[in-house]
Scaffold this active site. Structure first.
Site, PDB file in Angstrom:
ATOM      1  N   GLY A  73       0.857  -1.191   0.000  1.00 31.00           N
ATOM      2  CA  GLY A  73       0.000   0.000   0.000  1.00 31.00           C
ATOM      3  C   GLY A  73       0.886   1.232   0.000  1.00 31.00           C
ATOM      4  N   LEU A  97      -2.914  -0.692  -4.808  1.00 30.32           N
ATOM      5  CA  LEU A  97      -4.151  -1.147  -5.423  1.00 30.32           C
ATOM      6  C   LEU A  97      -4.716  -0.136  -6.409  1.00 30.32           C
ATOM      7  CD1 LEU A  97      -6.225  -3.449  -5.378  1.00 30.32           C
ATOM      8  CD2 LEU A  97      -7.356  -2.285  -3.498  1.00 30.32           C
ATOM      9  N   SER A 130      -2.494  -6.615  -2.668  1.00 24.88           N
ATOM     10  CA  SER A 130      -1.484  -7.333  -1.879  1.00 24.88           C
ATOM     11  C   SER A 130      -2.120  -8.389  -0.978  1.00 24.88           C
ATOM     12  CB  SER A 130      -0.710  -6.344  -1.016  1.00 24.88           C
ATOM     13  OG  SER A 130      -1.558  -5.856   0.004  1.00 24.88           O
ATOM     14  N   LEU A 149       2.819   1.233   5.936  1.00 22.76           N
ATOM     15  CA  LEU A 149       2.799   2.570   6.520  1.00 22.76           C
ATOM     16  C   LEU A 149       1.441   3.235   6.306  1.00 22.76           C
ATOM     17  CD1 LEU A 149       6.367   3.908   5.606  1.00 22.76           C
ATOM     18  CD2 LEU A 149       5.685   2.137   7.188  1.00 22.76           C
ATOM     19  N   ASP A 152      -5.052   1.695   5.512  1.00 21.69           N
ATOM     20  CA  ASP A 152      -6.453   2.081   5.723  1.00 21.69           C
ATOM     21  C   ASP A 152      -6.960   1.446   7.025  1.00 21.69           C
ATOM     22  OD1 ASP A 152      -6.445   3.474   3.324  1.00 21.69           O
ATOM     23  OD2 ASP A 152      -7.004   1.692   2.174  1.00 21.69           O
ATOM     24  N   GLU A 228       4.048  10.385   2.124  1.00 22.09           N
ATOM     25  CA  GLU A 228       3.129  11.515   1.993  1.00 22.09           C
ATOM     26  C   GLU A 228       2.142  11.528   3.160  1.00 22.09           C
ATOM     27  OE1 GLU A 228       4.349   9.520  -0.291  1.00 22.09           O
ATOM     28  OE2 GLU A 228       5.361  11.079  -1.434  1.00 22.09           O
ATOM     29  N   GLU A 229       1.649  10.343   3.513  1.00 21.54           N
ATOM     30  CA  GLU A 229       0.695  10.247   4.605  1.00 21.54           C
ATOM     31  C   GLU A 229       1.366  10.652   5.925  1.00 21.54           C
ATOM     32  OE1 GLU A 229      -2.402   9.520   3.605  1.00 21.54           O
ATOM     33  OE2 GLU A 229      -3.081   9.885   5.658  1.00 21.54           O
TER      34      GLU A 229
HETATM   35  C1  LIG Z   1      -3.643   5.656   3.604  1.00 23.59           C
HETATM   36  S1  LIG Z   1      -2.730   5.112   2.220  1.00 23.59           S
HETATM   37  C2  LIG Z   1      -1.032   5.162   2.775  1.00 23.59           C
HETATM   38  C3  LIG Z   1      -0.060   5.220   1.632  1.00 23.59           C
HETATM   39  C4  LIG Z   1       1.427   5.273   1.995  1.00 23.59           C
HETATM   40  N1  LIG Z   1       1.856   4.040   2.627  1.00 23.59           N
HETATM   41  C5  LIG Z   1       1.748   6.480   2.839  1.00 23.59           C
HETATM   42  O1  LIG Z   1       2.129   6.285   3.995  1.00 23.59           O
HETATM   43  O2  LIG Z   1       1.646   7.611   2.340  1.00 23.59           O
HETATM   44  C6  LIG Z   1      -3.065   3.411   2.076  1.00 23.59           C
HETATM   45  C7  LIG Z   1      -2.776   2.890   0.702  1.00 23.59           C
HETATM   46  O3  LIG Z   1      -2.938   1.473   0.664  1.00 23.59           O
HETATM   47  C8  LIG Z   1      -3.515   1.112  -0.576  1.00 23.59           C
HETATM   48  N2  LIG Z   1      -4.150  -0.186  -0.417  1.00 23.59           N
HETATM   49  C9  LIG Z   1      -5.263  -0.482   0.308  1.00 23.59           C
HETATM   50  N3  LIG Z   1      -5.556  -1.794   0.210  1.00 23.59           N
HETATM   51  C10 LIG Z   1      -4.610  -2.338  -0.590  1.00 23.59           C
HETATM   52  C11 LIG Z   1      -4.383  -3.647  -1.073  1.00 23.59           C
HETATM   53  N4  LIG Z   1      -5.201  -4.646  -0.735  1.00 23.59           N
HETATM   54  N5  LIG Z   1      -3.319  -3.858  -1.873  1.00 23.59           N
HETATM   55  C12 LIG Z   1      -2.494  -2.837  -2.211  1.00 23.59           C
HETATM   56  N6  LIG Z   1      -2.667  -1.593  -1.787  1.00 23.59           N
HETATM   57  C13 LIG Z   1      -3.707  -1.328  -0.989  1.00 23.59           C
HETATM   58  C14 LIG Z   1      -4.475   2.242  -0.847  1.00 23.59           C
HETATM   59  O4  LIG Z   1      -4.798   2.319  -2.212  1.00 23.59           O
HETATM   60  C15 LIG Z   1      -3.717   3.444  -0.344  1.00 23.59           C
HETATM   61  O5  LIG Z   1      -2.956   4.040  -1.365  1.00 23.59           O
END
Ligand SMILES: C[S@@+](CC[C@H](N)C(=O)[O-])C[C@H]1O[C@@H](n2cnc3c(N)ncnc32)[C@H](O)[C@@H]1O
Lengths: 252, 436
Positions: A73, A97, A130, A149, A152, A228-229
């Site tokens: 993610g 995703l 993932s 990191l 969700d 970024e988050e």
């Molecule tokens: C809140 S963001 C955090 C992104 C990054 N790690 C940061 O710290 O800036 C969570 C990310 O996880 C991705 N995500 C959620 N479920 C996922 C999955 N099953 N497989 C891959 N990515 C996923 C979302 O699309 C989102 O971009």
């Protein structure tokens, strides 16, 4: 279904994949977002697409370098960018995703490669879920670091099974992470932080790093600052909760 | 965002029919057939039909389609489970239901540990649960709670199988995956150590079995799939040893360029006791063509190969087996075809049972042959019980073929939400609102 392929995937003599089989699922629900190719197995991941400087051709042998870090993610990819120069010889990949976000990260890496010749050749990103396809990308014990990191939060109890850290998913992560490898997690949601920590503590194949070990690990400092988050949370003065655990051999 | 991909096939229940299933006691003391919610057992020792007794708190037999039946390796237990979310464990001595376990979701597969102490079952959400049967007698009839053992993330598990040495539990799913998990000493605490993934199938995996012999007591795994192949695996490494294109070898693939529209799915397979043969049932997804019979594959353990040996056709009407089992002691191959819930008729669901003999050795001179009804053990009495009646109509077979097709395509098709429903689901998700 694969389009008309009758050849066995693996060559009998060499045990290597005959072709780069990437499957496209014709039958998947068009409303869902699972319209991306999934490698049949880790041997079918085409490294030359991701790391052309390391892999000029798509031929790969068992002794070739393998991806060792995975950012699950990865969002906009800030962590990967920081790690790239910190570990220039380590191959790493982000898994994301969202299509648009993945495209953005791809462009970002390509741009960095152009403006910094010879650098950022070891990072890449792939669009995938993932939670379903980790074993299609990594072999047993292939990874030395995995990052989660600011995932969700999925607050509702019945949606806890959607959380990217869960007791059952940890079994899969324990499979792809080598003994001694490390899982890094961080969140600004206290409840999720407690949950991730509890899942890791209760798993027989993970143990927490000591404070000294956390201090000594340069990667730990990136958890709250590189993405970024993380930067958003820091700007708003938010609290963060991290859990960093080492993969251990299961006791018999 | 990932919502739609997470929800699965509670697909239109009304149109869903269940293919008939068969199970054979390891020493052929009895044979069980499940058609719809009905579990029929014939006792070959006594030579009579068995009436099952179920005085567990649920008070009745199954209420919805049975999706899995299986005897334990020592023959003391029979387990049945399915869409009514009940897992029923029967004593093959008393033919009483000794335990009923309630599942949260519909059950798709079951397995019994070789020592008979544990029953594992998989649900529609990809979770495998485990029940400990080793309890003081007084508690036996009490409804038991199952503990979660492992999970395939949100994928329907199609088959569960213990390795011959009992060290591993193998689970297959409709996302092309086969997972080999170390069966732990304390399984009620979960099975966390994954030994390997067997990856190579390009469609859902429908069935699993082991071939083993004296020289190779750990055996090899064989798997059948919607990709029209049967594959041979080394489970300790997850390595693919060989792939056998059953659709092609059986002369099923048409050569007029229509391949893209048709495909043959392996629906079931079983192996003979010395591990030399694999019997395969194939369902062809093309109108007007069905393979009436089974394909026999030869397994060479030292060469680690799997090859098509012959097609055994079954005369006397359209017979597409929906389920196959080889009895480990008599080496008879038992087959059933049939289907539940035929809305067209008010008759009890009917099925057809056939038996193939002569599977003794792959290099044997004898050709396998289909037994006439009067040659089947216990003859008409057995058939009357297991089939529901001695007569059967062609209609049943066609419906059965259709049912397997439906069951197979249900494995392929995920739940389709209408645009409205999707909007509604999006709006009612509040985890999204809190963040972002
Ligand atoms: C809140 S963001 C955090 C992104 C990054 N790690 C940061 O710290 O800036 C969570 C990310 O996880 C991705 N995500 C959620 N479920 C996922 C999955 N099953 N497989 C891959 N990515 C996923 C979302 O699309 C989102 O971009």
């Amino acid at each position: 279904m694969l389009e008309n392929e009758a050849n066995p995937t693996f060559s009998k003599s060499t045990g290597l994949p005959r072709k780069r089989f990437y499957r496209a699922r014709a039958h998947s629900n068009p409303l869902s977002d699972s319209h991306f190719p999934i490698p049949i197995s880790p041997q079918n991941v085409d490294y030359s697409v991701h790391y052309p400087q390391f892999f000029p051709s798509s031929e790969r042998s068992d002794s070739s370098k393998k991806i060792q870090f995975a950012d699950i993610g990865c969002g906009f990819g800030g962590l990967l960018i920081s790690l790239s120069t910190l570990f220039p010889q380590t191959l790493m990949i982000g898994m994301e995703l969202r299509d648009k976000v993945t495209e953005y990260v791809k462009e970002r890496i390509l741009a960095l490669r152009v403006s910094n010749p010879g650098q950022y050749q070891n990072v890449s990103v792939v669009r995938t879920n993932s939670m379903k396809y980790i074993p299609n990308y990594f072999e047993k014990g292939q990874l030395s670091k995995m990052f989660f990191l600011f995932p969700d939060p999925h607050f509702k109890e019945k949606n806890h099974r959607r959380r990217v850290i869960s007791p059952h998913l940890l079994d899969e992560y324990a499979y792809v992470v080598e003994v001694g490898g490390i899982i890094y997690t961080i969140t600004d949601v206290e409840e999720l932080g407690d949950w991730m920590k509890a899942c890791l503590e209760n798993h027989p194949m993970f143990e927490a790093l000591t404070n000294e070990e956390l201090e000594a690990d340069p990667v730990v400092k990136l958890l709250s600052s590189a993405t970024e988050e993380g930067q958003k949370v820091a700007r708003n003065g938010g609290q963060t909760f991290q859990a960093v655990f080492r993969r251990i051999a299961p006791s018999l | 965002m990932e919502d739609a991909s997470m929800e699965y096939g509670e697909s239109n229940k009304d149109n869903e029919v269940a293919p008939a299933l068969i199970a054979v006691h390891p020493t052929q003391e009895s044979v069980a057939v499940a058609v719809g919610s009905e579990l029929r057992v014939f006792d070959l020792r006594q030579g009579g039909a068995i009436s099952l007794e179920d005085d567990s708190s649920s008070g009745s037999l199954h209420k919805d389609s049975i999706r899995a039946i299986r005897y334990g390796a020592n023959g003391k237990l029979l387990v049945s489970a399915g869409d009514d979310k009940l897992v029923k464990i029967w004593s093959t001595e008393s033919w009483r239901c000794i335990t009923t376990v309630c599942s949260e979701k519909r059950v798709t597969a079951v397995a019994i540990s070789h020592n008979g102490l544990y029953v594992c079952f998989a649900d529609k959400f990809g979770v495998v649960w485990i029940v400990n049967l080793d309890m003081p007698d007084g508690q036996a009839a009490v409804n038991k709670k199952a503990a979660p053992l492992l999970s395939h993330y949100c994928s329907i598990i199609t088959s569960l199988e213990f390795s011959p040495d009992g060290k591993f539990l193998v689970s297959a799913d409709r996302d092309f995956k086969i997972r080999v998990t170390v069966f732990p000493k304390k399984p009620l605490d979960g099975a966390h150590e994954i030994q390997s993934f067997c990856l190579g199938h390009t469609e859902f995996v429908s069935c699993l079995s082991f071939v083993c012999s004296q020289e190779y007591p750990h055996g090899f795994l064989v798997s059948g799939s919607g990709d029209s192949t049967v594959r041979l695996w080394d489970i300790s490494s997850g390595h693919l040893l060989d792939t056998c294109e059953v659709g092609e070898k059986a002369g099923l693939l048409v050569s007029n360029g229509r391949e893209a529209e048709c495909y043959s799915a392996v629906t079931d397979l079983c192996t003979n006791p010395d591990g030399s043969l694999v019997a395969v049932a194939v369902q062809r997804q093309v109108p007007d063509y069905v393979l009436q019979g089974i394909i026999l594959l030869k397994c060479d353990h030292s060469g680690r190969t799997l090859s098509c040996a012959k097609v055994v056709s079954i005369g006397g009407g359209t017979f597409i087996p929906t389920s196959l089992r080889i009895c480990s002691s008599t080496r008879l191959l038992w087959m059933v075809t049939g289907v539940s819930n035929l809305r067209v008729s008010e008759q009890p669901s009917s099925a057809r049972v056939r038996v193939i003999s002569g599977l003794t050795k792959s290099n044997d001179q004898h050709e396998p042959f289909v037994l006439e009804d009067n040659e089947v053990p216990a003859g008409a009495k057995l058939l009357e019980k297991l089939q529901g009646s001695l007569s059967y109509s062609e209609e049943v077979f066609l419906a059965a073929a259709e049912a397997v097709k439906t069951a197979m395509s249900n494995l392929l098709i995920k739940k389709q939400y209408s645009a409205d429903k999707r909007e509604f689901r999006k709006r009612t998700r509040n985890d999204k609102k809190i963040k972002q």
